[in-house]
Design an enzyme around this catalytic site. Structure first.
Site, PDB file in Angstrom:
ATOM      1  N   ASP A  82       4.355   0.642  12.114  1.00  0.00           N
ATOM      2  CA  ASP A  82       3.215  -0.058  11.499  1.00  0.00           C
ATOM      3  C   ASP A  82       3.143  -1.530  11.906  1.00  0.00           C
ATOM      4  O   ASP A  82       2.199  -2.230  11.527  1.00  0.00           O
ATOM      5  CB  ASP A  82       3.285   0.048   9.963  1.00  0.00           C
ATOM      6  N   LYS A 121       0.832  -1.218   0.000  1.00  0.00           N
ATOM      7  CA  LYS A 121       0.000   0.000   0.000  1.00  0.00           C
ATOM      8  C   LYS A 121       0.863   1.263   0.000  1.00  0.00           C
ATOM      9  O   LYS A 121       0.656   2.169  -0.796  1.00  0.00           O
ATOM     10  CB  LYS A 121      -0.901   0.006   1.242  1.00  0.00           C
ATOM     11  N   ASN A 122       1.837   1.316   0.927  1.00  0.00           N
ATOM     12  CA  ASN A 122       2.578   2.568   1.110  1.00  0.00           C
ATOM     13  C   ASN A 122       3.626   2.818   0.028  1.00  0.00           C
ATOM     14  O   ASN A 122       4.277   3.859   0.026  1.00  0.00           O
ATOM     15  CB  ASN A 122       3.191   2.613   2.507  1.00  0.00           C
ATOM     16  N   ARG A 143      -8.785  -0.596   4.518  1.00  0.00           N
ATOM     17  CA  ARG A 143      -7.974   0.464   3.910  1.00  0.00           C
ATOM     18  C   ARG A 143      -6.635  -0.076   3.456  1.00  0.00           C
ATOM     19  O   ARG A 143      -6.078   0.406   2.472  1.00  0.00           O
ATOM     20  CB  ARG A 143      -7.712   1.579   4.934  1.00  0.00           C
ATOM     21  N   CYS A 193      -5.227  12.946  13.174  1.00  0.00           N
ATOM     22  CA  CYS A 193      -5.918  11.686  12.939  1.00  0.00           C
ATOM     23  C   CYS A 193      -5.803  10.833  14.184  1.00  0.00           C
ATOM     24  O   CYS A 193      -5.166  11.226  15.162  1.00  0.00           O
ATOM     25  CB  CYS A 193      -5.402  10.968  11.697  1.00  0.00           C
ATOM     26  N   ARG A 223       0.102  14.500  13.337  1.00  0.00           N
ATOM     27  CA  ARG A 223       0.617  14.327  11.987  1.00  0.00           C
ATOM     28  C   ARG A 223       0.583  15.603  11.117  1.00  0.00           C
ATOM     29  O   ARG A 223      -0.090  15.645  10.085  1.00  0.00           O
ATOM     30  CB  ARG A 223      -0.121  13.182  11.294  1.00  0.00           C
TER      31      ARG A 223
HETATM   32  N1  EPU Z   1       5.862  14.818  11.060  1.00  0.00           N
HETATM   33  C1  EPU Z   1       5.826  16.161  11.344  1.00  0.00           C
HETATM   34  N2  EPU Z   1       5.783  17.037  10.294  1.00  0.00           N
HETATM   35  C2  EPU Z   1       5.754  16.633   9.000  1.00  0.00           C
HETATM   36  C3  EPU Z   1       5.781  15.258   8.719  1.00  0.00           C
HETATM   37  C4  EPU Z   1       5.837  14.375   9.776  1.00  0.00           C
HETATM   38  O1  EPU Z   1       5.841  16.570  12.510  1.00  0.00           O
HETATM   39  O2  EPU Z   1       5.706  17.498   8.104  1.00  0.00           O
HETATM   40  C5  EPU Z   1       5.919  13.831  12.167  1.00  0.00           C
HETATM   41  C6  EPU Z   1       4.662  12.986  12.280  1.00  0.00           C
HETATM   42  O3  EPU Z   1       3.642  13.623  13.016  1.00  0.00           O
HETATM   43  C7  EPU Z   1       5.208  11.734  12.945  1.00  0.00           C
HETATM   44  C8  EPU Z   1       6.615  11.615  12.358  1.00  0.00           C
HETATM   45  O4  EPU Z   1       6.945  12.902  11.873  1.00  0.00           O
HETATM   46  O5  EPU Z   1       5.283  11.932  14.321  1.00  0.00           O
HETATM   47  C9  EPU Z   1       6.768  10.621  11.229  1.00  0.00           C
HETATM   48  O6  EPU Z   1       5.687  10.742  10.318  1.00  0.00           O
HETATM   49  P1  EPU Z   1       5.824  10.419   8.758  1.00  0.00           P
HETATM   50  O7  EPU Z   1       5.711  11.696   8.006  1.00  0.00           O
HETATM   51  O8  EPU Z   1       7.003   9.568   8.505  1.00  0.00           O
HETATM   52  O9  EPU Z   1       4.504   9.568   8.504  1.00  0.00           O
HETATM   53  P2  EPU Z   1       3.670   9.566   7.169  1.00  0.00           P
HETATM   54  O10 EPU Z   1       4.577   9.788   6.042  1.00  0.00           O
HETATM   55  O11 EPU Z   1       2.487  10.435   7.318  1.00  0.00           O
HETATM   56  C10 EPU Z   1       3.961   7.029   6.602  1.00  0.00           C
HETATM   57  C11 EPU Z   1       3.053   5.865   6.377  1.00  0.00           C
HETATM   58  C12 EPU Z   1       2.440   5.454   7.704  1.00  0.00           C
HETATM   59  C13 EPU Z   1       3.582   5.085   8.660  1.00  0.00           C
HETATM   60  C14 EPU Z   1       4.540   6.271   8.804  1.00  0.00           C
HETATM   61  C15 EPU Z   1       5.750   5.970   9.651  1.00  0.00           C
HETATM   62  C16 EPU Z   1       2.299   6.186   4.109  1.00  0.00           C
HETATM   63  C17 EPU Z   1       1.200   6.505   3.174  1.00  0.00           C
HETATM   64  N3  EPU Z   1       2.017   6.239   5.413  1.00  0.00           N
HETATM   65  O12 EPU Z   1       3.147   8.072   7.142  1.00  0.00           O
HETATM   66  O13 EPU Z   1       1.639   4.306   7.454  1.00  0.00           O
HETATM   67  O14 EPU Z   1       3.055   4.764   9.922  1.00  0.00           O
HETATM   68  O15 EPU Z   1       5.004   6.678   7.500  1.00  0.00           O
HETATM   69  O16 EPU Z   1       6.452   4.897   9.127  1.00  0.00           O
HETATM   70  O17 EPU Z   1       3.392   5.851   3.680  1.00  0.00           O
HETATM   71  C18 EPU Z   1      -0.114   2.804   7.847  1.00  0.00           C
HETATM   72  O18 EPU Z   1       0.155   2.247   6.762  1.00  0.00           O
HETATM   73  O19 EPU Z   1      -0.907   2.285   8.691  1.00  0.00           O
HETATM   74  C19 EPU Z   1       0.495   4.087   8.171  1.00  0.00           C
HETATM   75  C20 EPU Z   1      -0.011   4.899   9.099  1.00  0.00           C
END
Ligand code: EPU
Length: 425
Positions: free
Chosen positions: A310, A22-23, A402, A122, A127
């Site tokens: 995850d 998915k990701n 999802r 969320c 996030r």
């Molecule tokens: N963060 C910030 N600011 C930003 C971006 C991130 O503060 O601009 C913080 C987030 O709040 C969090 C941390 O940085 O505390 C890491 O978040 P990240 O941005 O890496 O998460 P994401 O990119 O939104 C992806 C996956 C998630 C997975 C996380 C961590 C996708 C579509 N989603 O989310 O997947 O948990 O990386 O590995 O790739 C899932 O599949 O169930 C899922 C939630």
């Protein structure tokens, strides 16, 4: 609203074919926006989040056709972004799927304009997307937040050196996609090293992008004038595979996760092995064998290659019936312990102290009615239900849909008793 009804107690035995990730699929579909030529993507899992992403991209004017299906039910999608005429990602879609923000970088890079609803908080945490915005601003974009929308404009983006304040997966992906069409070289420091980032980079390179260092914390992208079409196959889902291996560690039995790559999920395999699961890696996939109760393990989530957030709920489910006490520390998301309350309803003994869950393994869980709160929490509850005595009902299973492809069918083919109850998907 559908729910799962699980009759627990069966050991799992057999082969499960692992779906496309998915990701990795979600950002790769967004990469289709970067070229006016077709991008054909194979091994796309038929998930709700993928359907949401298709709706978002089609709403923008991108053609997104299904060109057949593999024998194991994965889609081939033909994307063509030559008639994109709506540069907006509306609230209604972004609120249901935060990964929608991945259209921001590509739209801005190709069309010089993008309006994307600001994702709200969320279930698992706040996030924010400040790092995505900061990076695009460093590349010359003008961005304002207006009535809940990110409104971005730019001429051709310019290469920049960007150090994100924390490791962010979709942040790295958004900036990497934007940088592909920028003028000059972009250096992303503190970049996410997740295999899904590498998969996206490989797809972009197949489209003509110049990217080096994907998979390390320093990615260098030399911008090009345009990208061309390509044919790309999405990587297997390491989190789905890890979930099935956790399930067999908890229930006992013997499961072959077919199609997954061990080198992409080393931390999960190491922990499962530490807990007593026998792991055998082959060129075709991974065997997990368990003939006794697992031993509790300590786990601390962190960006790749450390243990994935995850996989946290799933390993917690294994710990809940393990011998001994395991500590589970969540360092990525501030609110990702919502499954704990529900696991307690099944008899698990878990105490939370800040970011740490202290899981005291019990000999048996007992079936109860519980509620799924997010995708991976649901997966943890399913594993707990598979080992619990009697019947476990898991409400709000749409969270699971999802990100897991036909999970109940796959589990039943391994000998579990899982029924979907309710009015269709
Ligand atoms: N963060 C910030 N600011 C930003 C971006 C991130 O503060 O601009 C913080 C987030 O709040 C969090 C941390 O940085 O505390 C890491 O978040 P990240 O941005 O890496 O998460 P994401 O990119 O939104 C992806 C996956 C998630 C997975 C996380 C961590 C996708 C579509 N989603 O989310 O997947 O948990 O990386 O590995 O790739 C899932 O599949 O169930 C899922 C939630």
């Amino acid at each position: 609203m559908d729910r799962f009804q699980i009759q627990g107690g069966n050991a799992l035995r057999g082969t499960v074919r692992i779906s496309g990730a998915k990701n990795a699929a979600l950002p790769i579909l967004c990469a289709g926006l970067l070229s006016k030529e077709p991008l054909v993507v194979h091994n796309v899992p038929p998930l709700r989040d993928v359907a949401t992403m298709r709706r978002l991209l089609e709403g923008m004017g991108m053609a997104c056709e299904r060109h057949g299906q593999s024998l194991d039910g994965q889609d081939t999608l033909a994307l063509r972004a030559d008639k994109v005429d709506n540069l907006e990602a509306p609230y209604e879609l972004v609120k249901t799927m935060r990964a929608s923000v991945l259209v921001l970088g590509p739209m801005l890079a190709r069309f010089g304009e993008a309006t994307v609803s600001l994702p709200g908080g969320c279930a698992i945490g706040q996030r924010p997307v400040d790092q995505h915005i900061k990076g695009l601003q460093a590349m010359g974009a003008q961005i304002e937040i207006d009535h809940g929308y990110i409104r971005a404009r730019s001429g051709r983006l310019k290469g920049a050196r960007i150090t994100t304040d924390m490791v962010t997966v979709t942040g790295t992906e958004n900036l990497m996609m934007a940088a592909c069409l920028a003028q000059g070289t972009t250096v992303l420091e503190n970049a996410a090293c997740e295999p899904e980032v590498v998969d996206l980079a490989n797809c972009l390179v197949a489209m003509g992008a110049r990217i080096q260092g994907a998979g390390t914390d320093r990615i260098v992208i030399e911008g090009v004038e345009s990208l061309h079409g390509a044919d790309y196959t999405v990587m297997p889902d390491r989190i789905e595979a890890g979930t099935f291996l956790c399930a067999v560690a908890a229930t006992g039995g013997e499961v072959f996760a077919q199609g997954v790559r061990a080198d992409q999920m080393r931390a999960t395999l190491d922990k499962l092995q530490e807990g007593g699961l026998q792991i055998e890696e082959t060129a075709e996939g991974i065997w997990g064998r368990a003939d006794r109760r697992p031993k509790a393990v300590n786990v601390r989530t962190a960006p790749y290659p450390v243990f994935a957030t995850d996989m946290q709920a799933q390993i917690m489910a294994v710990n809940s019936i393990a011998q001994g006490t395991g500590l589970v520390v969540e360092t990525i998301f501030e609110n990702r312990f919502m499954h704990v309350q529900e696991m307690r309803r099944l008899g698990a003994q878990i105490e939370i102290d800040g970011h740490t869950a202290v899981v005291k393994g019990v000999e048996r869980l007992t079936g109860a009615r519980v509620m799924a709160t997010d995708l991976r929490a649901s997966a943890g509850l399913v594993i707990a239900g598979l080992v619990a005595d009697g019947v476990t009902d898991i409400d709000r299973i749409y969270h699971l849909d999802r990100g897991y492809d036909r999970m109940e069918e796959k589990l039943c083919s391994l000998g579990a008793q899982v029924t979907r109850v309710g009015g269709g998907k």
